[in-house]
Each structure stands twice: as structure tokens, then as C-alpha cells.
Design a protein around this motif. Sequence first.
Motif, short mmCIF file in Angstrom:
data_model
loop_
_atom_site.label_atom_id
_atom_site.label_comp_id
_atom_site.label_asym_id
_atom_site.label_seq_id
_atom_site.Cartn_x
_atom_site.Cartn_y
_atom_site.Cartn_z
N LYS A 1 -24.33 -40.34 20.22
CA LYS A 1 -25.91 -40.01 20.66
C LYS A 1 -26.59 -41.34 20.10
O LYS A 1 -27.43 -41.90 20.93
CB LYS A 1 -26.36 -39.13 20.00
N THR B 1 -25.06 -34.23 24.50
CA THR B 1 -24.25 -33.15 25.01
C THR B 1 -24.67 -32.91 26.33
O THR B 1 -24.24 -32.34 27.24
CB THR B 1 -23.93 -31.64 24.24
N ARG B 2 -26.04 -33.36 26.52
CA ARG B 2 -26.74 -33.08 28.01
C ARG B 2 -26.38 -34.03 28.89
O ARG B 2 -26.59 -33.98 30.13
CB ARG B 2 -28.20 -32.75 27.80
N ARG C 1 -23.84 -36.60 28.73
CA ARG C 1 -22.50 -36.99 28.68
C ARG C 1 -21.87 -36.78 30.18
O ARG C 1 -22.21 -35.85 30.65
CB ARG C 1 -21.66 -36.19 27.61
N LEU D 1 -19.10 -38.28 24.49
CA LEU D 1 -18.89 -37.55 23.12
C LEU D 1 -18.22 -38.23 22.37
O LEU D 1 -17.07 -38.97 22.58
CB LEU D 1 -18.21 -36.08 23.42
N TYR E 1 -16.84 -36.12 16.80
CA TYR E 1 -17.35 -34.88 17.45
C TYR E 1 -16.18 -33.91 18.12
O TYR E 1 -16.14 -32.79 17.89
CB TYR E 1 -18.52 -35.00 18.47
N GLN F 1 -15.10 -30.43 17.08
CA GLN F 1 -15.31 -29.07 18.14
C GLN F 1 -14.08 -29.47 19.02
O GLN F 1 -14.60 -29.76 20.41
CB GLN F 1 -16.78 -29.57 18.66
N VAL G 1 -14.11 -28.77 23.02
CA VAL G 1 -14.96 -29.53 24.31
C VAL G 1 -14.16 -30.70 24.59
O VAL G 1 -14.62 -31.51 25.51
CB VAL G 1 -16.46 -30.01 23.58
N GLU H 1 -14.10 -31.09 28.71
CA GLU H 1 -15.20 -31.93 29.41
C GLU H 1 -15.00 -33.57 28.98
O GLU H 1 -15.19 -34.31 29.74
CB GLU H 1 -16.44 -31.50 28.52
#
Length: 280
Positions: free
Chosen positions: A214, A228-229, A231, A250, A254, A258, A261, A264
Motif C-alpha cells: 500500500k 486489496t481493492r 491490486r 499485494l 502479506y 494470508q 490470497v 489472486e
Amino acid sequence: MTATQTAAVPPSLLDVLLFYVEAGCDEAIGDRPVDRTSLLPPKPAAAGGAPRPQTTPAPVTPAQVMPKPAAANPALLSAQAAESAATQLAAACHSVAELEAAIKGFTGCALKATATNTVIARGNPNAPLMIIGEAPGRDEDAQGAPFVGESGQLLDKMLKAIGRDESNVYISNVIFWRPPGNRDPSSEEILACKPFIERLIALCRPKVIACAGKFAAATLLGTTQGITRIRGRWQEYCRDDLVIPAMPLLHPAYLLRQPGVKREAWRDMLTLAAKLEEMS
């Protein structure tokens, strides 16, 4: 009593006071005259000495009675001064080597005082893909290179999966010194380093930029949305005459926290690879 006898009798104090009242005097004064036009009361004369001369104070100017402006924020001034100094140093660099030397000699970021090493970049500065992360961690600070710890090893595996390594990728961060305890970098620290990373991009002129995390996306793309919005969605890095396709990713750290994910993240890497293939 004749007039001659009356004149021979001295008047009493009461007679004198009545005379002055009838003459219009309604105020008793001291033994010495007082300048009542003066703004300050006269100082008493020293005992046994002659009275001090009265002085008229200098007139009060409007500037003396106007309220003083509020003091500037020292922290803000410091951040602006650091950014200005970094901008001048970066602009004077005409090669990556010169820029690296300027960054290592820069003292305008407080993080340098607590860091072990200045962490700038690794890989090929002429590569078509430039990946820019957030800030060095413990391993990066110890080794003096970005993305060499656990998250860096995961990034290398992701790059290898799309046919990329240090020969055709250039990796850096928006911050060049480790924040203590791996905390988030402050806005002042980002301001102090931003001119350098922008100059590094201008010197390398990659075909594609990937912003990992971010803080990298916010600093280089000016976005306020969460990573996350945004990416996997293509944006543009625009500075001066440069317009470069940019992909927010991402951060590998991270993904370690996590792992669910990673699917993605793999799709984003495939999109990145397709763009590089298209531009080549």
C-alpha cells in the motif's frame, strides 16, 4: 486694625489654601514638577542627589502592538527542508551510481540514524520491469539489499514462475532505511525519500512498474484506496515526461500472513507477464 497692620500679619496656611481654591486650583502637587504627558512615571531621585532629568520614551509603533504570527511547526519545516534537499540532490544525479552515492550521503531522513545499512536496489537497472516495495526489514537492513528476507525469497519464486530474475528485473523500495521494529514509515520519512525513488525511475525508465504494498502504491500512484481493492488493476505512473503502466501488487509479506490470497497474487503476476510480453 489698619491696613498697614493687616499687611504686617502673615497669612495662615488655611488662608493660603482658601486663596488657591478661590483662584481655581483644585489639586495639590509635590515639591517637584511632574511631566504628565509622559507614558511612564518618573523615577524618584537618588537620596541626597539632584533630581534625574525626565526623558520622553520613544513612540510606540504599530508593529510593536500588532500580534505576532503563530510559530511555524518545526516538524513540518524539517520535513519540507528534507524534501527540498533531497529534490536538489536527486536532480543533480545523471546516473544510477551518482544517485546511489547521493542517497548514501543523505542525512535528511531520521531513519538513517538507527539503520545498519542504506538499502537501495538489486537487479538490473536496465530491466523492463521495476518492482518497488515499501521499506527494508531486518534482513534487508543487515545485508544492505531489498527483498532478501523471507518475503524477498517468496518474491523471487513468484518472479521465477513468470520467467524473471535479477537479470531482467530491478527491485527497490520507496524508503531506503529500515523503520525501527519494522513499523510503517511516516509521512515525513516518505517525503524525504520520494525524490530519490522518482529520480531512480527517471534514470532507469522501465517499461512496467509493479508497486508492492500500500505504501508503494500510495507514494507513486497517489491512490488512497486500500491495496486489496486496487491490486491487479492497471494504473499509470506519471512524472514529467514519463508515463509508465503500473500494477499495484499485494506485498509478499502479506502473502506470508494470508496464504489464502496467493491465488489472486498469481493472477496478478500472469497479468504482469502478459503486459511485459505485449510491450516487448
